[in-house]
Design a protein around this motif. Sequence first.
Motif, PDB file in Angstrom:
ATOM      1  N   CYS A 187       0.855  -1.188   0.000  1.00 26.36           N
ATOM      2  CA  CYS A 187       0.000   0.000   0.000  1.00 26.36           C
ATOM      3  C   CYS A 187       0.890   1.237   0.000  1.00 26.36           C
ATOM      4  N   PRO A 188       0.637   2.186  -0.899  1.00 22.44           N
ATOM      5  CA  PRO A 188       1.498   3.364  -0.997  1.00 22.44           C
ATOM      6  C   PRO A 188       1.343   4.312   0.193  1.00 22.44           C
ATOM      7  N   ALA A 189       2.383   5.073   0.452  1.00 20.47           N
ATOM      8  CA  ALA A 189       2.365   6.068   1.540  1.00 20.47           C
ATOM      9  C   ALA A 189       1.362   7.164   1.236  1.00 20.47           C
ATOM     10  N   ASP A 190       0.633   7.564   2.271  1.00 19.66           N
ATOM     11  CA  ASP A 190      -0.287   8.695   2.226  1.00 19.66           C
ATOM     12  C   ASP A 190      -1.361   8.596   1.152  1.00 19.66           C
ATOM     13  N   LYS A 191      -1.711   7.396   0.712  1.00 23.25           N
ATOM     14  CA  LYS A 191      -2.803   7.211  -0.255  1.00 23.25           C
ATOM     15  C   LYS A 191      -4.026   6.698   0.498  1.00 23.25           C
ATOM     16  N   LYS A 192      -5.139   7.394   0.360  1.00 22.50           N
ATOM     17  CA  LYS A 192      -6.387   7.006   1.008  1.00 22.50           C
ATOM     18  C   LYS A 192      -6.861   5.690   0.399  1.00 22.50           C
ATOM     19  N   HIS A 193      -7.106   4.672   1.257  1.00 20.17           N
ATOM     20  CA  HIS A 193      -7.484   3.356   0.772  1.00 20.17           C
ATOM     21  C   HIS A 193      -8.273   2.607   1.841  1.00 20.17           C
ATOM     22  N   TRP A 194      -8.803   1.456   1.435  1.00 23.17           N
ATOM     23  CA  TRP A 194      -9.445   0.521   2.364  1.00 23.17           C
ATOM     24  C   TRP A 194      -9.140  -0.903   1.899  1.00 23.17           C
ATOM     25  N   HIS A 195      -9.368  -1.882   2.779  1.00 18.63           N
ATOM     26  CA  HIS A 195      -9.226  -3.286   2.434  1.00 18.63           C
ATOM     27  C   HIS A 195     -10.077  -4.120   3.366  1.00 18.63           C
ATOM     28  N   GLY A 196     -10.450  -5.312   2.896  1.00 20.86           N
ATOM     29  CA  GLY A 196     -11.270  -6.194   3.709  1.00 20.86           C
ATOM     30  C   GLY A 196     -11.617  -7.460   2.962  1.00 20.86           C
ATOM     31  N   ALA A 197     -12.526  -8.240   3.535  1.00 23.44           N
ATOM     32  CA  ALA A 197     -12.976  -9.485   2.931  1.00 23.44           C
ATOM     33  C   ALA A 197     -13.975  -9.194   1.815  1.00 23.44           C
ATOM     34  N   THR A 198     -14.220 -10.189   0.974  1.00 26.16           N
ATOM     35  CA  THR A 198     -15.297 -10.078  -0.008  1.00 26.16           C
ATOM     36  C   THR A 198     -16.620 -10.391   0.710  1.00 26.16           C
ATOM     37  N   PRO A 199     -17.755 -10.155   0.059  1.00 26.90           N
ATOM     38  CA  PRO A 199     -19.035 -10.420   0.730  1.00 26.90           C
ATOM     39  C   PRO A 199     -19.262 -11.886   1.100  1.00 26.90           C
ATOM     40  N   HIS A 200     -18.581 -12.817   0.397  1.00 29.22           N
ATOM     41  CA  HIS A 200     -18.879 -14.234   0.591  1.00 29.22           C
ATOM     42  C   HIS A 200     -17.720 -15.061   1.131  1.00 29.22           C
ATOM     43  N   GLU A 201     -16.560 -14.437   1.351  1.00 28.75           N
ATOM     44  CA  GLU A 201     -15.408 -15.197   1.842  1.00 28.75           C
ATOM     45  C   GLU A 201     -14.605 -14.370   2.849  1.00 28.75           C
ATOM     46  N   ALA A 202     -14.198 -15.016   3.930  1.00 27.14           N
ATOM     47  CA  ALA A 202     -13.374 -14.356   4.945  1.00 27.14           C
ATOM     48  C   ALA A 202     -11.961 -14.147   4.411  1.00 27.14           C
ATOM     49  N   MET A 203     -11.185 -13.311   5.117  1.00 26.45           N
ATOM     50  CA  MET A 203      -9.810 -13.023   4.721  1.00 26.45           C
ATOM     51  C   MET A 203      -9.006 -12.672   5.961  1.00 26.45           C
ATOM     52  N   THR A 204      -7.748 -13.144   5.997  1.00 22.74           N
ATOM     53  CA  THR A 204      -6.819 -12.796   7.075  1.00 22.74           C
ATOM     54  C   THR A 204      -5.533 -12.284   6.456  1.00 22.74           C
ATOM     55  N   HIS A 205      -5.003 -11.219   7.042  1.00 28.53           N
ATOM     56  CA  HIS A 205      -3.697 -10.727   6.589  1.00 28.53           C
ATOM     57  C   HIS A 205      -2.846 -10.304   7.779  1.00 28.53           C
ATOM     58  N   VAL A 206      -1.545 -10.317   7.558  1.00 28.48           N
ATOM     59  CA  VAL A 206      -0.588  -9.730   8.488  1.00 28.48           C
ATOM     60  C   VAL A 206      -0.341  -8.317   7.981  1.00 28.48           C
ATOM     61  N   ALA A 207      -0.557  -7.324   8.820  1.00 27.91           N
ATOM     62  CA  ALA A 207      -0.355  -5.921   8.451  1.00 27.91           C
ATOM     63  C   ALA A 207       0.925  -5.420   9.098  1.00 27.91           C
ATOM     64  N   ILE A 208       1.795  -4.819   8.286  1.00 32.54           N
ATOM     65  CA  ILE A 208       3.063  -4.279   8.783  1.00 32.54           C
ATOM     66  C   ILE A 208       3.193  -2.853   8.265  1.00 32.54           C
ATOM     67  N   GLN A 209       3.469  -1.931   9.163  1.00 32.93           N
ATOM     68  CA  GLN A 209       3.650  -0.536   8.777  1.00 32.93           C
ATOM     69  C   GLN A 209       4.651   0.114   9.735  1.00 32.93           C
ATOM     70  N   GLU A 210       5.113   1.296   9.349  1.00 31.94           N
ATOM     71  CA  GLU A 210       6.054   2.043  10.180  1.00 31.94           C
ATOM     72  C   GLU A 210       5.383   3.291  10.731  1.00 31.94           C
ATOM     73  N   THR A 211       5.893   3.740  11.859  1.00 29.33           N
ATOM     74  CA  THR A 211       5.403   4.991  12.431  1.00 29.33           C
ATOM     75  C   THR A 211       6.261   6.154  11.948  1.00 29.33           C
ATOM     76  N   LEU A 212       5.642   7.299  11.851  1.00 28.31           N
ATOM     77  CA  LEU A 212       6.331   8.550  11.551  1.00 28.31           C
ATOM     78  C   LEU A 212       5.800   9.581  12.519  1.00 28.31           C
ATOM     79  N   ASP A 213       6.669  10.161  13.296  1.00 20.42           N
ATOM     80  CA  ASP A 213       6.255  11.120  14.327  1.00 20.42           C
ATOM     81  C   ASP A 213       5.194  10.513  15.249  1.00 20.42           C
ATOM     82  N   GLY A 214       5.383   9.231  15.588  1.00 14.74           N
ATOM     83  CA  GLY A 214       4.510   8.558  16.543  1.00 14.74           C
ATOM     84  C   GLY A 214       3.193   8.056  15.980  1.00 14.74           C
TER      85      GLY A 214
END
Length: 136
Positions: free
Chosen positions: A88-115
């Motif tokens: 996912c690009p920096a500072d780009k407004k976005h969303w993510h999730g499961a589809t209507p008929h199937e569950a989804m799991t992800h590992v999310a990794i991100q960095e902090t900037l100024d806390g």
Amino acid sequence: MEIKRKGEQTVVQDPEQYFTGKVTIIGQFSREAPSRVTGAIVHFEPGARTAWHTHPLGQTLIVTEGVGWTQVEDEEKLEFHAGDIMLCPADKKHWHGATPHEAMTHVAIQETLDGKNVTWMEKVTDEEYLGAGGAK
């Protein structure tokens, strides 16, 4: 070396402020400075999704189970599957999730900037979630 044992990890259920639908967040973590890395395992039941949000330094999502959708504002909605890695690009407004008929799991990794590692915005409407996406 530090091991965060599964049975000792915090579990957060359905944080309504930032998600729509049934979402479980497991094992949230953050590294000590000078590292800026934070992350968690996030499980979305069918139909569940994040609110619109941005990350100051971007985000990496490693999809471990299921099928999901993601969309950057004013761009086409994309489908992803278990085994996919999303950058996912920096500072780009976005969303993510499961589809209507199937569950989804992800590992999310991100960095902090100024806390801060995320800026949450308004919830994704059903029309946005179910639509094709693209220019408004």
